[in-house]
Motif scaffolding. Sequence first.
Motif, PDB file in Angstrom:
ATOM      1  N   LEU A 111       0.843  -1.189   0.000  1.00 38.08           N
ATOM      2  CA  LEU A 111       0.000   0.000   0.000  1.00 38.08           C
ATOM      3  C   LEU A 111       0.882   1.244   0.000  1.00 38.08           C
ATOM      4  O   LEU A 111       1.818   1.349   0.798  1.00 38.08           O
ATOM      5  CB  LEU A 111      -0.912   0.024   1.232  1.00 38.08           C
ATOM      6  N   HIS A 112       0.580   2.151  -0.893  1.00 34.94           N
ATOM      7  CA  HIS A 112       1.296   3.417  -0.984  1.00 34.94           C
ATOM      8  C   HIS A 112       0.458   4.524  -0.351  1.00 34.94           C
ATOM      9  O   HIS A 112      -0.765   4.520  -0.433  1.00 34.94           O
ATOM     10  CB  HIS A 112       1.587   3.757  -2.445  1.00 34.94           C
ATOM     11  N   ASP A 113       1.117   5.463   0.272  1.00 40.37           N
ATOM     12  CA  ASP A 113       0.465   6.597   0.918  1.00 40.37           C
ATOM     13  C   ASP A 113      -0.505   6.143   2.003  1.00 40.37           C
ATOM     14  O   ASP A 113      -1.678   6.517   2.033  1.00 40.37           O
ATOM     15  CB  ASP A 113      -0.239   7.484  -0.118  1.00 40.37           C
ATOM     16  N   VAL A 114       0.017   5.310   2.900  1.00 41.42           N
ATOM     17  CA  VAL A 114      -0.720   4.967   4.115  1.00 41.42           C
ATOM     18  C   VAL A 114      -0.557   6.143   5.077  1.00 41.42           C
ATOM     19  O   VAL A 114       0.569   6.558   5.397  1.00 41.42           O
ATOM     20  CB  VAL A 114      -0.172   3.676   4.752  1.00 41.42           C
ATOM     21  N   TYR A 125      -0.681  19.118  13.633  1.00 39.70           N
ATOM     22  CA  TYR A 125      -0.366  17.715  13.376  1.00 39.70           C
ATOM     23  C   TYR A 125       0.925  17.633  12.559  1.00 39.70           C
ATOM     24  O   TYR A 125       1.349  18.592  11.909  1.00 39.70           O
ATOM     25  CB  TYR A 125      -1.502  17.047  12.596  1.00 39.70           C
ATOM     26  N   THR A 126       1.533  16.454  12.610  1.00 40.22           N
ATOM     27  CA  THR A 126       2.713  16.173  11.794  1.00 40.22           C
ATOM     28  C   THR A 126       2.305  15.198  10.698  1.00 40.22           C
ATOM     29  O   THR A 126       1.938  14.052  11.006  1.00 40.22           O
ATOM     30  CB  THR A 126       3.845  15.556  12.642  1.00 40.22           C
ATOM     31  N   PRO A 127       2.325  15.607   9.431  1.00 37.26           N
ATOM     32  CA  PRO A 127       1.925  14.695   8.353  1.00 37.26           C
ATOM     33  C   PRO A 127       2.969  13.598   8.130  1.00 37.26           C
ATOM     34  O   PRO A 127       4.173  13.856   8.174  1.00 37.26           O
ATOM     35  CB  PRO A 127       1.831  15.607   7.121  1.00 37.26           C
ATOM     36  N   ARG A 128       2.505  12.393   7.917  1.00 34.08           N
ATOM     37  CA  ARG A 128       3.380  11.285   7.523  1.00 34.08           C
ATOM     38  C   ARG A 128       2.617  10.393   6.549  1.00 34.08           C
ATOM     39  O   ARG A 128       1.493   9.977   6.844  1.00 34.08           O
ATOM     40  CB  ARG A 128       3.819  10.449   8.737  1.00 34.08           C
ATOM     41  N   TRP A 129       3.213  10.118   5.415  1.00 33.27           N
ATOM     42  CA  TRP A 129       2.657   9.204   4.418  1.00 33.27           C
ATOM     43  C   TRP A 129       3.691   8.104   4.185  1.00 33.27           C
ATOM     44  O   TRP A 129       4.853   8.390   3.910  1.00 33.27           O
ATOM     45  CB  TRP A 129       2.340   9.928   3.114  1.00 33.27           C
ATOM     46  N   GLU A 130       3.261   6.856   4.304  1.00 33.50           N
ATOM     47  CA  GLU A 130       4.198   5.737   4.296  1.00 33.50           C
ATOM     48  C   GLU A 130       3.793   4.682   3.273  1.00 33.50           C
ATOM     49  O   GLU A 130       2.617   4.573   2.899  1.00 33.50           O
ATOM     50  CB  GLU A 130       4.254   5.104   5.698  1.00 33.50           C
ATOM     51  N   THR A 131       4.779   3.911   2.847  1.00 29.68           N
ATOM     52  CA  THR A 131       4.522   2.707   2.055  1.00 29.68           C
ATOM     53  C   THR A 131       4.672   1.511   2.985  1.00 29.68           C
ATOM     54  O   THR A 131       5.691   1.384   3.687  1.00 29.68           O
ATOM     55  CB  THR A 131       5.507   2.595   0.882  1.00 29.68           C
ATOM     56  N   ARG A 132       3.656   0.659   3.026  1.00 29.74           N
ATOM     57  CA  ARG A 132       3.671  -0.493   3.927  1.00 29.74           C
ATOM     58  C   ARG A 132       3.327  -1.765   3.153  1.00 29.74           C
ATOM     59  O   ARG A 132       2.590  -1.726   2.170  1.00 29.74           O
ATOM     60  CB  ARG A 132       2.677  -0.300   5.075  1.00 29.74           C
ATOM     61  N   ILE A 198      -8.781   6.186   1.860  1.00 31.16           N
ATOM     62  CA  ILE A 198      -7.601   6.425   2.682  1.00 31.16           C
ATOM     63  C   ILE A 198      -7.295   5.161   3.476  1.00 31.16           C
ATOM     64  O   ILE A 198      -8.160   4.628   4.173  1.00 31.16           O
ATOM     65  CB  ILE A 198      -7.818   7.601   3.654  1.00 31.16           C
ATOM     66  N   ALA A 199      -6.072   4.657   3.352  1.00 34.68           N
ATOM     67  CA  ALA A 199      -5.579   3.601   4.235  1.00 34.68           C
ATOM     68  C   ALA A 199      -4.736   4.279   5.311  1.00 34.68           C
ATOM     69  O   ALA A 199      -3.939   5.167   5.009  1.00 34.68           O
ATOM     70  CB  ALA A 199      -4.743   2.588   3.459  1.00 34.68           C
ATOM     71  N   ALA A 200      -4.925   3.864   6.558  1.00 34.78           N
ATOM     72  CA  ALA A 200      -4.268   4.601   7.649  1.00 34.78           C
ATOM     73  C   ALA A 200      -3.971   3.699   8.834  1.00 34.78           C
ATOM     74  O   ALA A 200      -4.590   2.642   9.021  1.00 34.78           O
ATOM     75  CB  ALA A 200      -5.142   5.775   8.095  1.00 34.78           C
ATOM     76  N   ASP A 201      -3.038   4.154   9.640  1.00 36.95           N
ATOM     77  CA  ASP A 201      -2.746   3.549  10.930  1.00 36.95           C
ATOM     78  C   ASP A 201      -3.880   3.899  11.897  1.00 36.95           C
ATOM     79  O   ASP A 201      -4.428   4.999  11.854  1.00 36.95           O
ATOM     80  CB  ASP A 201      -1.411   4.103  11.440  1.00 36.95           C
TER      81      ASP A 201
END
Length: 333
Positions: A111-114, A125-132, A198-201
């Motif tokens: 997944l890109h841009d989690v 807030y602190t933005p974070r976009w991750e590949t998982r 949106i995929a997210a933590d």
Amino acid sequence: MTRPRTMTTILVLASLLAVLAAAWGALALWVQFPAPPPRRILMACLWMAAMLALLVLAWQGRSLLPLIGHVLLLALLAAWWLGIQPSNTRDWADDVSRPSTGEIHGDIATLHDVRNFDWRTATDYTPRWETRQYDLSTLRDVDMILSYWTIEPIAHTLVSFGFENGERVVFSVEIRKERHESFSALGGFFKQFEASVIAADERDIVRVRSNVRNERVFLYKVQMPQPVMRSLFAAYVQEANRLSAEPRFYNTLTENCTTIVYGMMRRLVDGLPMNWRLLASGYLPAYVHARDALAPGVALDVLRERGHINARAHAAGDAPDFSQRIRAGVPGY
């Protein structure tokens, strides 16, 4: 001269349709006309006045002029309305600026841009976009999470997937707001927002609702065979990729966070019935419970009470084991 009864009936029905068209057009212009708010209100008022003036003429017996006028006005409105097209290139709000995409090769889903924002307040807030990456062969469970911020029938639906190593990822069908916009149920009827996946933590997308916005959040474990879990995960990825390639408008009634999930589930589960609780998404747990798809043998009010996670979420804060702590006492865990 007395108007024939049949003609009067036709005129009454036509008048009702004209009033509905006038009201719909006024709302559409108020929400979508490309101008500052005062001019949008003016356009809506002018539209309503013109439609009602033509209706008065029709009741005075001048049948041809009102008919031509209504046809012309509706044709102009339809041409303008059809010209409003969805887009993936706007000045988006930070939390929906990068909708997720992904691919699946064998058991491995990438997944890109989690989204994994660190939320302190709704605006800090602190933005974070991750590949998982996730191993779908270890997919263990699926949870339904509902977040309420207004009246009981209205809730936002999220779906959380859990894996054997304790990882979780949440999928959410969200309105894609521009930077200056905020959510509007009315705007959702009138092409104000695009839809995005949106995929997210969970420490992002659940905690921002329970701890930052102070919405009421409820979590339910869903009984689902592993192959269906896997297919639902893949369906979310497909929907995310489709929206990334071909933008669509969000619709409060027909294209929202619950109806899109229902559409995906219908492709996976035969005979899944349509139900009014899919539109009044706040009552979705009752629909799923009636299908025997929540914790077996547990009453719905007990599931709701034990699934209310706000106190546990506030106690957990941004702890690494946030996901485990909010599930303490939830039937099925």
